[in-house]
Enzyme design. Structure first.
Site, PDB file in Angstrom:
ATOM      1  N   ARG A 156       0.755  -1.128  -0.009  1.00  0.00           N
ATOM      2  CA  ARG A 156      -0.008   0.153   0.049  1.00  0.00           C
ATOM      3  C   ARG A 156       0.868   1.317   0.051  1.00  0.00           C
ATOM      4  O   ARG A 156       0.917   1.933   1.043  1.00  0.00           O
ATOM      5  CB  ARG A 156      -1.175  -0.104   1.166  1.00  0.00           C
ATOM      6  CG  ARG A 156      -1.911  -1.163   0.726  1.00  0.00           C
ATOM      7  CD  ARG A 156      -3.165  -1.202   1.965  1.00  0.00           C
ATOM      8  NE  ARG A 156      -4.302  -0.797   1.588  1.00  0.00           N
ATOM      9  CZ  ARG A 156      -5.425  -1.150   2.342  1.00  0.00           C
ATOM     10  NH1 ARG A 156      -5.231  -1.651   3.549  1.00  0.00           N
ATOM     11  NH2 ARG A 156      -6.868  -0.812   1.792  1.00  0.00           N
ATOM     12  N   GLN A 179      -1.427   2.912  -5.673  1.00  0.00           N
ATOM     13  CA  GLN A 179      -2.774   3.383  -5.073  1.00  0.00           C
ATOM     14  C   GLN A 179      -3.774   3.035  -6.225  1.00  0.00           C
ATOM     15  O   GLN A 179      -5.107   2.581  -5.727  1.00  0.00           O
ATOM     16  CB  GLN A 179      -2.748   4.906  -4.627  1.00  0.00           C
ATOM     17  CG  GLN A 179      -2.492   5.072  -3.402  1.00  0.00           C
ATOM     18  CD  GLN A 179      -2.709   6.467  -3.051  1.00  0.00           C
ATOM     19  OE1 GLN A 179      -2.906   7.429  -3.761  1.00  0.00           O
ATOM     20  NE2 GLN A 179      -2.519   6.829  -1.531  1.00  0.00           N
ATOM     21  N   ASP A 189      -5.004  -0.574  -5.823  1.00  0.00           N
ATOM     22  CA  ASP A 189      -5.485  -0.954  -4.426  1.00  0.00           C
ATOM     23  C   ASP A 189      -6.920  -1.510  -4.289  1.00  0.00           C
ATOM     24  O   ASP A 189      -8.051  -0.625  -3.975  1.00  0.00           O
ATOM     25  CB  ASP A 189      -5.424   0.212  -3.279  1.00  0.00           C
ATOM     26  CG  ASP A 189      -5.339  -0.063  -1.990  1.00  0.00           C
ATOM     27  OD1 ASP A 189      -5.925  -1.160  -1.840  1.00  0.00           O
ATOM     28  OD2 ASP A 189      -5.181   0.661  -0.919  1.00  0.00           O
ATOM     29  N   SER A 209      -8.898  -1.278  -0.960  1.00  0.00           N
ATOM     30  CA  SER A 209      -9.681  -0.027  -0.629  1.00  0.00           C
ATOM     31  C   SER A 209     -10.673   0.128  -1.749  1.00  0.00           C
ATOM     32  O   SER A 209     -11.653   0.628  -1.278  1.00  0.00           O
ATOM     33  CB  SER A 209      -8.492   1.313  -1.134  1.00  0.00           C
ATOM     34  OG  SER A 209      -7.630   1.199  -0.122  1.00  0.00           O
ATOM     35  N   TYR A 228      -0.994  -0.341   9.423  1.00  0.00           N
ATOM     36  CA  TYR A 228      -1.979  -0.893   9.778  1.00  0.00           C
ATOM     37  C   TYR A 228      -2.055  -0.893  11.542  1.00  0.00           C
ATOM     38  O   TYR A 228      -1.353  -0.646  12.226  1.00  0.00           O
ATOM     39  CB  TYR A 228      -2.176  -2.425   9.576  1.00  0.00           C
ATOM     40  CG  TYR A 228      -2.306  -2.695   8.072  1.00  0.00           C
ATOM     41  CD1 TYR A 228      -3.740  -2.697   7.767  1.00  0.00           C
ATOM     42  CD2 TYR A 228      -1.406  -3.019   7.316  1.00  0.00           C
ATOM     43  CE1 TYR A 228      -3.946  -2.677   6.250  1.00  0.00           C
ATOM     44  CE2 TYR A 228      -1.675  -3.127   6.021  1.00  0.00           C
ATOM     45  CZ  TYR A 228      -2.932  -3.162   5.368  1.00  0.00           C
ATOM     46  OH  TYR A 228      -3.290  -3.118   4.129  1.00  0.00           O
TER      47      TYR A 228
HETATM   48  P1  NAD Z   1      -8.445  -2.832   7.727  1.00  0.00           P
HETATM   49  O1  NAD Z   1      -9.471  -3.051   7.094  1.00  0.00           O
HETATM   50  O2  NAD Z   1      -7.151  -3.597   8.211  1.00  0.00           O
HETATM   51  O3  NAD Z   1      -9.018  -2.410   9.379  1.00  0.00           O
HETATM   52  C1  NAD Z   1     -10.016  -1.485   9.331  1.00  0.00           C
HETATM   53  C2  NAD Z   1      -9.817  -0.460  10.662  1.00  0.00           C
HETATM   54  O4  NAD Z   1      -9.904  -1.294  11.929  1.00  0.00           O
HETATM   55  C3  NAD Z   1      -8.483   0.047  10.613  1.00  0.00           C
HETATM   56  O5  NAD Z   1      -8.662   1.531  10.519  1.00  0.00           O
HETATM   57  C4  NAD Z   1      -7.909  -0.369  11.906  1.00  0.00           C
HETATM   58  O6  NAD Z   1      -7.062   0.610  12.653  1.00  0.00           O
HETATM   59  C5  NAD Z   1      -9.029  -0.386  12.666  1.00  0.00           C
HETATM   60  N1  NAD Z   1      -9.039  -1.385  14.064  1.00  0.00           N
HETATM   61  C6  NAD Z   1      -8.180  -2.730  14.198  1.00  0.00           C
HETATM   62  N2  NAD Z   1      -8.436  -3.068  15.472  1.00  0.00           N
HETATM   63  C7  NAD Z   1      -9.244  -2.158  16.188  1.00  0.00           C
HETATM   64  C8  NAD Z   1      -9.663  -2.160  17.399  1.00  0.00           C
HETATM   65  N3  NAD Z   1      -9.614  -3.096  18.387  1.00  0.00           N
HETATM   66  N4  NAD Z   1     -10.712  -1.038  17.748  1.00  0.00           N
HETATM   67  C9  NAD Z   1     -10.882  -0.270  16.617  1.00  0.00           C
HETATM   68  N5  NAD Z   1     -10.535  -0.201  15.531  1.00  0.00           N
HETATM   69  C10 NAD Z   1      -9.630  -1.283  15.250  1.00  0.00           C
HETATM   70  O7  NAD Z   1      -7.888  -1.394   7.274  1.00  0.00           O
HETATM   71  P2  NAD Z   1      -7.958  -0.674   5.752  1.00  0.00           P
HETATM   72  O8  NAD Z   1      -9.217  -0.046   5.709  1.00  0.00           O
HETATM   73  O9  NAD Z   1      -7.527  -1.755   4.860  1.00  0.00           O
HETATM   74  O10 NAD Z   1      -6.666   0.433   6.222  1.00  0.00           O
HETATM   75  C11 NAD Z   1      -5.695   0.504   6.943  1.00  0.00           C
HETATM   76  C12 NAD Z   1      -4.619   1.444   6.689  1.00  0.00           C
HETATM   77  O11 NAD Z   1      -4.077   1.379   5.361  1.00  0.00           O
HETATM   78  C13 NAD Z   1      -5.215   2.915   6.788  1.00  0.00           C
HETATM   79  O12 NAD Z   1      -3.995   3.520   7.732  1.00  0.00           O
HETATM   80  C14 NAD Z   1      -5.335   3.358   5.677  1.00  0.00           C
HETATM   81  O13 NAD Z   1      -5.240   4.587   5.693  1.00  0.00           O
HETATM   82  C15 NAD Z   1      -4.021   2.503   4.893  1.00  0.00           C
HETATM   83  N6  NAD Z   1      -4.153   2.701   3.379  1.00  0.00           N
HETATM   84  C16 NAD Z   1      -3.201   3.184   2.734  1.00  0.00           C
HETATM   85  C17 NAD Z   1      -3.123   3.237   1.345  1.00  0.00           C
HETATM   86  C18 NAD Z   1      -2.121   3.885   0.678  1.00  0.00           C
HETATM   87  O14 NAD Z   1      -1.245   4.536   1.010  1.00  0.00           O
HETATM   88  N7  NAD Z   1      -1.814   3.295  -0.652  1.00  0.00           N
HETATM   89  C19 NAD Z   1      -4.424   3.003   0.951  1.00  0.00           C
HETATM   90  C20 NAD Z   1      -5.483   2.394   1.429  1.00  0.00           C
HETATM   91  C21 NAD Z   1      -5.385   2.172   2.875  1.00  0.00           C
END
Ligand code: NAD
Length: 378
Positions: A119, A124, A127, A130, A226
């Protein structure tokens, strides 16, 4: 190079890995596109439109390409149709589905998992986690609004004033942020919580309130961006602190996840018991064990007068746009796999290609997939 697209065979899978707009882009780059007739039917991607865009329709041709583009992990029967040296791109559940990785390795397939694409900024546009989570988060908010016997917005009418619904979103990753934005647009009062404190600003920029939970946790973001898994004791304290917040809500939409692990348990039975009668929980983590103790995956159940919805594969309930976004992700990834003449060129020095690859030359090469398959890590 030839890219082929089969019709998805997994039950309930309505999406397809190609749309006409992407066919046009690929064929313009010298890539042949072969599609199984009817592959896009459930996403309203019609054969005629694909053909007009430059694809060739071929009965039984879905697995004929140098690269096979899929959505869901292949079944054993589908892997049986693949040949040594062929490449596969799709969701392959590398961290949890060791069996698929093992079978693909045994078949000599060079497999790339959309989930394993790093990621990083450059990737992006590829992805798919996302793009599909965006669909799921939007849909979750609509399900909540649909299942709740109350309005989301505040209404002032001649027959009295209706107070707005209170919605709590747990986990503010891609799906959670989209659920927040959608619930806000419908007029609810939205608050949200995540263990990564970096998301506070993102939650607030959508007009929602960040719930400050005092349970002694500073920040639980790992080096990859993450959430890390909380310790048992941290989880216990979080659940108790959350129960008081949940008791005030009309709706909880939970999206919390830690890659490759069972979903964290955040909503205990006692919290559900304390919610007002008629409230709704939509648990997006249903398929990975559920964020709510009472969730039954794929079911809607009523417990303590609260409706608990545990949807599976939500992205497939909106196949048209989910496929459009996914096909674009596939197009971007294929862009890294092709040379100037339209030939297949896999550059394993590229961190995106190397990171996404889970099987190659008869071996599982991805550490997470190795662990899932029970193979010794390097
Ligand atoms: P995910 O589906 O793995 O998790 C969903 C959310 O659950 C996350 O925000 C996580 O922090 C939260 N979570 C985990 N345990 C928890 C708990 N005990 N209580 C409350 N919340 C909890 O996550 P995702 O949506 O796939 O994205 C994760 C990260 O990746 C984020 O930082 C996102 O911004 C980042 N991201 C980066 C890019 C990029 O730069 N290309 C693209 C997409 C996402």
């Amino acid at each position: 190079m030839k890219v082929s697209v089969p019709k998805e065979s997994a039950p309930g899978e309505t999406r397809v890995a190609i749309v006409p707009e992407v066919v046009k882009k690929l064929t313009a780059g010298g890539i042949d596109v072969v599609v199984e007739p009817g592959a896009g039917a459930s996403a309203h991607v019609l054969d005629a439109a694909l053909e007009q865009a430059g694809a060739r329709l071929e009965v039984g041709g879905g697995f004929s390409g140098d690269v096979v583009a899929k959505v869901a992990p292949p079944s054993a029967e589908e892997i049986g149709r693949m040949r040594q040296g062929q490449a596969l791109v799709g969701f392959l559940q590398p961290l949890t589905n060791g069996e698929v990785a093992q079978s693909l390795a045994s078949a000599g397939v060079t497999a790339f998992a959309m989930e394993a694409i790093p990621r990083i900024t450059r990737a992006q546009s590829m992805d798919a986690l996302s793009s599909q989570a965006t669909v799921a988060g939007y849909r979750a908010a609509l399900i909540a609004a649909q299942e709740l016997g109350r309005f989301f917005p505040m209404l002032t009418t001649a027959a009295g004033t209706i107070r707005p619904a209170k919605v709590l979103v747990l986990g503010a990753g891609v799906a959670g942020l989209q659920a927040i934005a959608t619930a806000k647009r419908l007029g609810a009062v939205v608050s949200a919580f995540d263990v990564r404190s970096a998301v506070k600003e993102q939650i607030e920029s959508l007009g929602a309130r960040f719930v400050e939970l005092d349970f002694g946790l500073e920040d639980a973001e790992d080096a990859g961006g993450y959430a890390r898994a909380l310790t048992d004791e941290e989880q216990q304290r979080q659940r108790e602190a959350l129960a008081d917040v949940i008791a005030q809500m009309d709706v909880v939409i939970s999206t919390a996840a830690v890659p490759g692990r069972r979903a964290p348990l955040l909503v205990i039975e006692d919290a559900v018991k304390r919610m007002p009668a008629g409230s709704v929980v939509v648990d997006l983590a249903a398929e990975t064990g559920g964020n709510c103790e009472l969730t039954e995956s794929g079911q809607t159940v009523v417990r303590h007068e609260v409706k608990i919805v545990g949807p599976e594969n939500l992205a497939a309930t909106m196949p048209d746009h989910a496929s459009q976004l996914y096909a674009k992700n596939i197009q971007s990834l294929l862009g890294l796999m092709v040379d100037d003449e339209g030939g297949l060129k896999l550059d394993f020095e590229d961190e995106v290609i190397a990171g996404a690859c889970i099987t190659r030359d008869g071996e599982i090469v991805h550490e997470g997939a190795k662990a899932a398959a029970g193979a010794p890590a390097a």
